[in-house]
Write a protein that holds these residues in place. Structure first.
Motif, mmCIF file in Angstrom:
data_model
loop_
_atom_site.group_PDB
_atom_site.id
_atom_site.type_symbol
_atom_site.label_atom_id
_atom_site.label_comp_id
_atom_site.label_asym_id
_atom_site.label_seq_id
_atom_site.Cartn_x
_atom_site.Cartn_y
_atom_site.Cartn_z
ATOM 1 N N UNK A 133 0.846 -1.195 0.000
ATOM 2 C CA UNK A 133 0.000 0.000 0.000
ATOM 3 C C UNK A 133 0.881 1.245 0.000
ATOM 4 N N UNK A 134 0.370 2.298 -0.623
ATOM 5 C CA UNK A 134 1.014 3.608 -0.617
ATOM 6 C C UNK A 134 -0.041 4.620 -0.209
ATOM 7 N N UNK A 144 3.380 6.977 3.441
ATOM 8 C CA UNK A 144 3.430 5.651 4.038
ATOM 9 C C UNK A 144 3.513 4.568 2.978
ATOM 10 N N UNK A 145 4.456 3.663 3.130
ATOM 11 C CA UNK A 145 4.581 2.496 2.249
ATOM 12 C C UNK A 145 4.621 1.256 3.136
ATOM 13 N N UNK A 212 -0.592 2.900 -9.576
ATOM 14 C CA UNK A 212 0.183 2.867 -8.328
ATOM 15 C C UNK A 212 1.267 3.938 -8.341
ATOM 16 N N UNK A 213 1.880 4.151 -9.494
ATOM 17 C CA UNK A 213 2.891 5.206 -9.580
ATOM 18 C C UNK A 213 2.253 6.580 -9.365
ATOM 19 N N UNK A 214 1.062 6.779 -9.935
ATOM 20 C CA UNK A 214 0.370 8.056 -9.718
ATOM 21 C C UNK A 214 0.054 8.264 -8.244
ATOM 22 N N UNK A 220 3.723 11.979 -2.601
ATOM 23 C CA UNK A 220 4.955 12.747 -2.446
ATOM 24 C C UNK A 220 4.677 14.243 -2.574
ATOM 25 N N UNK A 221 3.812 14.617 -3.517
ATOM 26 C CA UNK A 221 3.447 16.028 -3.680
ATOM 27 C C UNK A 221 2.728 16.571 -2.448
ATOM 28 N N UNK A 222 1.845 15.759 -1.875
ATOM 29 C CA UNK A 222 1.133 16.182 -0.662
ATOM 30 C C UNK A 222 2.095 16.347 0.510
#
Length: 228
Positions: A133-134, A144-145, A212-214, A220-222
């Motif tokens: 999960x991401x 979180x990963x 998943x990459x999006x 990361x942007x948040x």
């Protein structure tokens, strides 16, 4: 043939050491089922499903499903589900092998990923997309990963792969989920660098789930916006 399939360099043998086979078997271990005459692997991303089919063949089926969230069974998610089925054709066996014992994962916790040791990024990417999960943690402003699976041994193997990762990736201890499985998380401080490394150059190979990459990029942007 889809654009995804056109980009993929297909290995001559889906069990040999190759970036595409490493990605495939990461997915199989993370969200698949292996028996003597069948392999089934499930993904929520159509492009990823097409990539897996390009690597190992088989038939794809699409349906919409509802399931409990792994960390909290009181939450239900509805999502697309793509199932790739590869069956023993009766002549050459399952992927050219006479039975599951000839495969790098036999469905009984015996994972043999030695052939893919040079392709740990693709193997880990397949595992993350299969059972990971991401998310963006709004309470702390971090990414979180985590990895979640019913098989404790698979998660312990995943931790070993992280130990050998070229980017330092500390992680927490294994814990139990409310659904009866296990999980562990990558340390929040290490998640951005690990996630970025995991998806580097994936566009060139087609071995990834765009959704998943999006999700990673948005998280990361948040996190960056939170720091500001």
């Amino acid at each position: 043939m889809s654009e995804t399939e056109q980009r993929i360099e297909v290995p001559a043998d889906p069990l040999a050491g190759h970036p595409a086979s490493a990605y495939f078997w990461g997915h199989v271990a993370g969200s698949g089922d292996v028996s003597d005459d069948r392999i089934e692997v499930v993904t929520n991303d159509e492009a990823s499903a097409q990539a897996l089919a390009a690597v190992a063949g088989g038939d794809l089926e699409h349906e919409t499903t509802s399931r409990d969230y792994a960390h909290d069974t009181s939450i239900t998610r509805t999502e697309d589900e793509y199932t790739l089925s590869i069956v023993d054709d009766g002549d050459t066996g399952l992927l050219g092998r006479s039975g599951a014992l000839g495969l790098p994962v036999d469905g009984r916790g015996n994972y043999r990923f030695g052939a893919f040791s040079s392709y740990d990024r693709e193997l880990l990417r397949g595992l993350l997309e299969g059972c990971g999960t991401i998310c963006f943690k709004s309470s702390s402003g971090t990414v979180g990963i985590s990895f979640v699976h019913e098989d404790r041994e698979l998660l312990e193997l995943t931790q070993e792969l992280l130990d050998d990762c070229p980017v330092e990736t500390p992680y927490g201890d294994l814990g139990e989920t409310s659904s009866g499985g296990y999980w562990f998380g990558v340390d929040d401080d290490a998640a951005p660098e690990f996630g970025t490394w995991l998806y580097e150059e994936c566009e060139e190979t087609g071995l990834f789930a765009p959704s998943r990459r999006r999700k990673l990029e948005r998280s990361l942007e948040q996190a960056d916006a939170y720091d500001e």
